[in-house]
Scaffold this active site. Sequence first.
Site, PDB file in Angstrom:
ATOM      1  N   GLN A  64       0.848  -1.180   0.000  1.00 39.34           N
ATOM      2  CA  GLN A  64       0.000   0.000   0.000  1.00 39.34           C
ATOM      3  C   GLN A  64       0.884   1.229   0.000  1.00 39.34           C
ATOM      4  O   GLN A  64       1.757   1.371   0.855  1.00 39.34           O
ATOM      5  CB  GLN A  64      -0.903   0.007   1.241  1.00 39.34           C
ATOM      6  CG  GLN A  64      -1.968   1.094   1.237  1.00 39.34           C
ATOM      7  CD  GLN A  64      -3.156   0.734   0.357  1.00 39.34           C
ATOM      8  OE1 GLN A  64      -3.343  -0.432   0.018  1.00 39.34           O
ATOM      9  NE2 GLN A  64      -3.938   1.736  -0.025  1.00 39.34           N
ATOM     10  N   ASP A 201       9.652  10.753   3.419  1.00 38.63           N
ATOM     11  CA  ASP A 201       9.012   9.484   3.801  1.00 38.63           C
ATOM     12  C   ASP A 201      10.038   8.356   3.739  1.00 38.63           C
ATOM     13  O   ASP A 201       9.794   7.303   3.142  1.00 38.63           O
ATOM     14  CB  ASP A 201       7.820   9.185   2.899  1.00 38.63           C
ATOM     15  CG  ASP A 201       6.894   8.127   3.522  1.00 38.63           C
ATOM     16  OD1 ASP A 201       7.084   7.819   4.712  1.00 38.63           O
ATOM     17  OD2 ASP A 201       6.007   7.615   2.817  1.00 38.63           O
TER      18      ASP A 201
END
Length: 753
Positions: A64, A201
Amino acid sequence: MSQEGSAKRADFKYKIGKIKHTPPVLKDVRSGLEFIELEKRDDEKVYGVTKFLGNYKEEKKLGQGTFGEVYRGVHLATQRQVAMKKILVKTENDLFPITAQREITILKRLNHRNVVQLIEMVYDYPPAQNGAAYGQDSSQASASADTMKSFYMILPYMVADLSGILHNPRVTLEMADIKNMMLQILEGINYIHCKKFMHRDIKTANILLDHKGILKIADFGLARNYYGAPPNLKYPGGAGTDAKYTSVVVTRWYRAPELVLGDKNYTTAVDIWGIGCVFAEFFEKRPILQGKTDIDQGHVIFKLMGTPSDSDWQLARYLPGAELTRTSYEPTYKERFGKYLTEKGLDLLSTLLSLDPYKRLTAMAAMQHPFFSEDPLPKLQLTLPCEESHETDIARYGQEMQKTVSNLPPAAPSGHAVEQSQTQQQSSRHHQSQPYQSLPPQKSSQPHPQQIPEAAPVQQPSQQPPQEPSAHQQQYSSRGPQQHRTTPAPTSLPPKPKPAPPGARYNREAPPQNKPVKPLTRHLGAQYQHNNYGNYYNHWQGGERYYETYNDGYPHADRYSDDTHYNGYGYRSRGYQRYDMRREGESRYNQRPYAPQQGAAYRPNRRDTYKLVDRTGQPYPPERVPNPELHPSPAPRPKRTLTNTTQLSSHSSAATGSTAASGSAVSNSSEPVRRSSTASLDNSESGNILQQKPPPPVANPLEARIYGRDEVQSNHPGGRLYPRSTPDSKNSEGAAPSEASTDPTKRNIVDYY
C-alpha cells in the site's frame, strides 16, 4: 476595396470553421478553479499516457502506497514484470491528487541508479464503458459500474524491499552488506537533495532492492521541492530560509524530533533522521522508535538520545511542542547498540540521529565517515538469496516461524556429539560475525565423561600425504558418483596475489615517495620523436599532422608575453569583444579597441621595436667577422675631431686654423657631440687632437638594426629600417600614381595585407 477585403476575410473565416457553441465557464467549489466542461466522445483518449487494456495485466498486490496500491503486473508485449502503482480517482468530478502530480513530476526529473525510475503512465478506462471489451457480460458491467477510475504508474519490478529483507528469517546480513546498503542509500538521498527535493518518507518499506543488489529509493508521494541552497558538507539543504512546510509528514516511527515538536521551518535533515533509523533497524530487525502517539513518539526519541539541553539544541525551546524538552532522559543508544557497532559505528549513528538538525550529518558528509573505511570494508556488490521479500510477506514470515517452532523434533540429550558439533559451529559463526563482548570461558583440563562417547571416537585428521586409490576404489567410482567421498587437499596451492605497489597511484594515504622525477622528453619535432606506430604526433594512419590546420604543437606561447590579443596561433582571430546579446544587450556599444595593450616587456621609446635587453653591442670574435661581400655594411661615418682648448696658445697658427675649421665642421654637424675621457692623445703634427673612433660592430644583426641607424633610416615614417614605399617601388604608396599603381593587374597583392 474595403468591402471586397472584408468579404474575403469572411469567406476565409468560414472555410476554417466557426465555433457554433461556446461551453459555459464553470467554477470548482473546493479549489475555486474555473474550467470548461467538454462533451464526451465515443473514442475518448487520454493523451500522454498508455491505455491499460491490451498492454498490461495485474497479477499480485505487493503493498500500500501513500495514495494508492502497488501491484505486480506484466507488460503483455514483452512479458516483463513491472510494478504498477494505482492512483485512484474516486468520482467523475474529483481532481487528480496533488501528491501523485508531485510524484510524477519529481520522478521525471530524477535519473540515478539508486532512485526508482518511472517508465510510463497508464490510464485504465472504467469498466462501465468497456464492459464487453473486458470480457464481461451486462450484469458484470453494471455491477462494477461504480468502480473508480485509476491511473497506473509503471515502475521497474523489484524483487524485495528492505523491510521484507530484515524480517526474512532466511536472510542474514553481515556488516559488509550493511555498509554497502548504507552507502547506496546515502548516495541516492544525496542526489535527491542536490536536485533540490526532500523525500519526507524515508523508511525501510520505501527502499527497494533489485536482483542485481542495487537499492532504489521509491514512493515520492510526500516529496516536494525546497527553497534555499543545496546541502554541503556542513549544512543541510534549505538551511537559513524562512520557508514553511507542513509538519505532518514522514511515518511516525521515522519522524525527526523537529517534526514531532511541530517545526514547519525544517530542512533536508528530516531525511537524514530516517536514514539513521534505518541504519539502527539493520541490527534489531524492527523499527527502533515505536511510539504509540505523536507525544509518545517524542518520549521514545528522548529516551534513546537523551533530553536535549540548551547547548545541544538551542532552537528547541521556541518550537510549539517545547514542553517535551522539559523531561530528563539520559541517552541509552550506546548500551542498546554497543553490542553491534564499534566506536566509529556508534559515532555515525549518533550523528545521524542528532537532535539538532543543524548538527546532523548531511548525506555527502556521512559517505566520508571513517566507519565505512574500517574493517570489514563494504562489499563491492551485494549478493543476497534469490527470494522475493516484500512488506506484505512479513505476516507470512511470522506464521512460518511459529510453525517451525511447534514442529521442531525433540532435543538431543546433553553432551551428544551432534549437539556438540552444532553448538561449536554456531559459536564459531557467532564469533566470526560479531566482535567479542567478553572472553570465552576457558576449557577444563579434564574432559567430562559424557562429552566423549565411546561408540563414536573423534578421528583426528592424518598428517600423511593422500594415498593412490586402489583398483577396487577406481572401479567403484567408475560405476557412479560416490556420495560420501572427500576430496583430498591439493598438494600445491596457487600463488598468492601480489600486494598493490606503494605510491599515490594505488594508495592515496601512502607517504610521498621522495624520488627524483625524470624530466619530460623535450619535443624535438615530428621527424625526431616517434611512437610505436611511426610519427610522434599521430596514430598509425600516417602523416595526418602535415595536413591538419593546427597540430599538437599549438597553441604556443607568445614570445615576449606582451600581446594581450595573442591567441597562440600566430594571428589575431577576433579583434572585437565577444558578447552574449541575450544576457548583455548593451555590450555591443562597449567594445574595447583593437589596439593591444602593451605589456611590461615592451619598450615604447621607438615604435615597432622589441628590445631583448638594454646592453651595448659586443664585438665580433675574429673568426666570426661577417664577410663584407655577403653582408655589405653602410658607408663609414666621417671621423669627428675636437680641439683641446687648454693648449691652443702653445701651438702654431696653422694648427689653430685647422682646429677652427674642424670646430666649424663640428658645429655644423647635426649629430650630438660625444666626449671620451679614455681617448688617447695623438702626437701628430696637427697637435694634440682627440680622435673619435667609430663604435665596433655588434654581434647581433637585430640589435645592429635597432641601435645602429642613420638619419635616412630614422626619418622614415614608423622608424622602419626599410621604407614601405619609394618612388621606385611598384606599389608607389608615397609617390605619384603611375601605370603600375593604376593598373590593378600589375599591383602587388602584398600591399593589401
